[in-house]
Design a protein around this motif. Structure first.
Motif, PDB file in Angstrom:
ATOM      1  N   ALA A 110       0.844  -1.202   0.000  1.00  0.00           N
ATOM      2  CA  ALA A 110       0.000   0.000   0.000  1.00  0.00           C
ATOM      3  C   ALA A 110       0.875   1.247   0.000  1.00  0.00           C
ATOM      4  N   ILE A 111       0.390   2.273  -0.632  1.00  0.00           N
ATOM      5  CA  ILE A 111       1.122   3.536  -0.667  1.00  0.00           C
ATOM      6  C   ILE A 111       0.638   4.379   0.500  1.00  0.00           C
ATOM      7  N   HIS A 112       1.570   4.788   1.313  1.00  0.00           N
ATOM      8  CA  HIS A 112       1.224   5.611   2.462  1.00  0.00           C
ATOM      9  C   HIS A 112       0.993   7.044   2.003  1.00  0.00           C
ATOM     10  N   PHE A 113       0.127   7.780   2.705  1.00  0.00           N
ATOM     11  CA  PHE A 113      -0.233   9.139   2.318  1.00  0.00           C
ATOM     12  C   PHE A 113       0.990  10.047   2.225  1.00  0.00           C
ATOM     13  N   ARG A 114       1.923   9.923   3.156  1.00  0.00           N
ATOM     14  CA  ARG A 114       3.093  10.800   3.153  1.00  0.00           C
ATOM     15  C   ARG A 114       3.989  10.539   1.931  1.00  0.00           C
ATOM     16  N   GLN A 115       3.926   9.375   1.360  1.00  0.00           N
ATOM     17  CA  GLN A 115       4.754   9.080   0.201  1.00  0.00           C
ATOM     18  C   GLN A 115       4.220   9.734  -1.060  1.00  0.00           C
ATOM     19  N   THR A 116       2.971  10.150  -1.063  1.00  0.00           N
ATOM     20  CA  THR A 116       2.377  10.740  -2.255  1.00  0.00           C
ATOM     21  C   THR A 116       2.523  12.249  -2.304  1.00  0.00           C
ATOM     22  N   LEU A 117       2.970  12.877  -1.212  1.00  0.00           N
ATOM     23  CA  LEU A 117       3.107  14.328  -1.199  1.00  0.00           C
ATOM     24  C   LEU A 117       4.315  14.760  -2.028  1.00  0.00           C
ATOM     25  N   PRO A 118       4.220  15.892  -2.744  1.00  0.00           N
ATOM     26  CA  PRO A 118       5.353  16.342  -3.546  1.00  0.00           C
ATOM     27  C   PRO A 118       6.451  16.989  -2.722  1.00  0.00           C
ATOM     28  N   PHE A 119       6.212  17.228  -1.453  1.00  0.00           N
ATOM     29  CA  PHE A 119       7.206  17.833  -0.581  1.00  0.00           C
ATOM     30  C   PHE A 119       7.102  17.170   0.786  1.00  0.00           C
ATOM     31  N   PRO A 120       8.093  17.353   1.639  1.00  0.00           N
ATOM     32  CA  PRO A 120       8.038  16.715   2.953  1.00  0.00           C
ATOM     33  C   PRO A 120       6.825  17.197   3.750  1.00  0.00           C
ATOM     34  N   ALA A 121       6.241  16.313   4.528  1.00  0.00           N
ATOM     35  CA  ALA A 121       5.009  16.637   5.241  1.00  0.00           C
ATOM     36  C   ALA A 121       5.258  17.166   6.648  1.00  0.00           C
ATOM     37  N   GLU A 122       6.515  17.458   7.022  1.00  0.00           N
ATOM     38  CA  GLU A 122       6.768  17.997   8.349  1.00  0.00           C
ATOM     39  C   GLU A 122       6.153  19.386   8.468  1.00  0.00           C
ATOM     40  N   LYS A 123       5.837  19.748   9.682  1.00  0.00           N
ATOM     41  CA  LYS A 123       5.127  21.003   9.913  1.00  0.00           C
ATOM     42  C   LYS A 123       5.969  22.224   9.518  1.00  0.00           C
ATOM     43  N   ASP A 124       7.263  22.220   9.828  1.00  0.00           N
ATOM     44  CA  ASP A 124       8.109  23.393   9.600  1.00  0.00           C
ATOM     45  C   ASP A 124       8.749  23.436   8.223  1.00  0.00           C
ATOM     46  N   SER A 125       8.551  22.432   7.412  1.00  0.00           N
ATOM     47  CA  SER A 125       9.207  22.404   6.109  1.00  0.00           C
ATOM     48  C   SER A 125       8.429  23.234   5.091  1.00  0.00           C
ATOM     49  N   GLN A 126       9.151  23.799   4.148  1.00  0.00           N
ATOM     50  CA  GLN A 126       8.559  24.587   3.080  1.00  0.00           C
ATOM     51  C   GLN A 126       8.586  23.762   1.801  1.00  0.00           C
ATOM     52  N   PRO A 127       7.562  23.874   0.957  1.00  0.00           N
ATOM     53  CA  PRO A 127       7.623  23.153  -0.325  1.00  0.00           C
ATOM     54  C   PRO A 127       8.752  23.717  -1.178  1.00  0.00           C
ATOM     55  N   ARG A 128       9.464  22.840  -1.847  1.00  0.00           N
ATOM     56  CA  ARG A 128      10.595  23.264  -2.663  1.00  0.00           C
ATOM     57  C   ARG A 128      10.211  23.288  -4.132  1.00  0.00           C
ATOM     58  N   ILE A 129      10.753  24.269  -4.830  1.00  0.00           N
ATOM     59  CA  ILE A 129      10.530  24.361  -6.269  1.00  0.00           C
ATOM     60  C   ILE A 129      11.658  23.601  -6.950  1.00  0.00           C
ATOM     61  N   SER A 130      11.320  22.805  -7.919  1.00  0.00           N
ATOM     62  CA  SER A 130      12.308  22.025  -8.649  1.00  0.00           C
ATOM     63  C   SER A 130      13.314  22.953  -9.311  1.00  0.00           C
ATOM     64  N   SER A 131      14.549  22.482  -9.455  1.00  0.00           N
ATOM     65  CA  SER A 131      15.577  23.311 -10.078  1.00  0.00           C
ATOM     66  C   SER A 131      15.258  23.581 -11.548  1.00  0.00           C
ATOM     67  N   ARG A 132      14.565  22.650 -12.206  1.00  0.00           N
ATOM     68  CA  ARG A 132      14.182  22.882 -13.601  1.00  0.00           C
ATOM     69  C   ARG A 132      13.190  24.030 -13.713  1.00  0.00           C
ATOM     70  N   TRP A 133      12.216  24.083 -12.807  1.00  0.00           N
ATOM     71  CA  TRP A 133      11.243  25.173 -12.847  1.00  0.00           C
ATOM     72  C   TRP A 133      11.915  26.502 -12.525  1.00  0.00           C
ATOM     73  N   ARG A 134      12.867  26.480 -11.608  1.00  0.00           N
ATOM     74  CA  ARG A 134      13.586  27.699 -11.243  1.00  0.00           C
ATOM     75  C   ARG A 134      14.389  28.212 -12.451  1.00  0.00           C
ATOM     76  N   LYS A 135      15.075  27.315 -13.149  1.00  0.00           N
ATOM     77  CA  LYS A 135      15.831  27.710 -14.338  1.00  0.00           C
ATOM     78  C   LYS A 135      14.908  28.238 -15.427  1.00  0.00           C
ATOM     79  N   ALA A 136      13.780  27.554 -15.625  1.00  0.00           N
ATOM     80  CA  ALA A 136      12.836  27.991 -16.657  1.00  0.00           C
ATOM     81  C   ALA A 136      12.292  29.374 -16.344  1.00  0.00           C
ATOM     82  N   LEU A 137      11.975  29.635 -15.094  1.00  0.00           N
ATOM     83  CA  LEU A 137      11.468  30.948 -14.699  1.00  0.00           C
ATOM     84  C   LEU A 137      12.534  32.019 -14.893  1.00  0.00           C
ATOM     85  N   LEU A 138      13.762  31.723 -14.519  1.00  0.00           N
ATOM     86  CA  LEU A 138      14.853  32.688 -14.671  1.00  0.00           C
ATOM     87  C   LEU A 138      15.112  33.005 -16.139  1.00  0.00           C
ATOM     88  N   PHE A 139      15.280  31.985 -16.967  1.00  0.00           N
ATOM     89  CA  PHE A 139      15.585  32.222 -18.374  1.00  0.00           C
ATOM     90  C   PHE A 139      14.414  32.851 -19.117  1.00  0.00           C
TER      91      PHE A 139
END
Length: 105
Positions: free
Chosen positions: A17-46
């Motif tokens: 079975a797939i656990h709920f935390r494994q399906t999140l795109p970012f860590p599910a800890e309370k203090d963590s911030q979602p991270r933007i992929s480096s590809r999206w960051r490069k695309a936005l910059l260029f």
């Protein structure tokens, strides 16, 4: 019959079975911030740099070089051409970044 109370130990999902935390795109800890992929960051910059360069070229071409000499019909043709150049550049940037050589982690 006595009521069934939940046990105090945490339940584990069944094997496979797939656990709920494994399906999140970012860590599910309370203090963590979602991270933007480096590809999206490069695309936005260029993309931002491309648009800034193109807008400055349009400004110089229409307001400095051809100041006072441009008609309404020429203005619409120039707008269409620069719009096509802008779209082609953004598509090329996206294709290069997202379909280019993959980074290894």
């Amino acid at each position: 019959m006595s009521p069934q109370f939940p046990s105090s130990k945490p339940r584990t999902p069944p094997p496979g079975a797939i656990h709920f935390r494994q399906t999140l795109p970012f860590p599910a800890e309370k203090d963590s911030q979602p991270r933007i992929s480096s590809r999206w960051r490069k695309a936005l910059l260029f993309s931002t740099v491309w648009l800034a360069l193109l807008l400055s070229a349009v400004f110089v071409h229409t307001n400095v070089i051809r100041a006072g000499k441009i008609m309404h019909s020429e203005d619409s043709v120039l707008s269409e051409r620069y719009g096509l150049i802008c779209g082609a550049g953004l598509a090329a940037i996206a294709a290069f970044i997202f379909f280019g050589k993959r980074e290894r982690h």
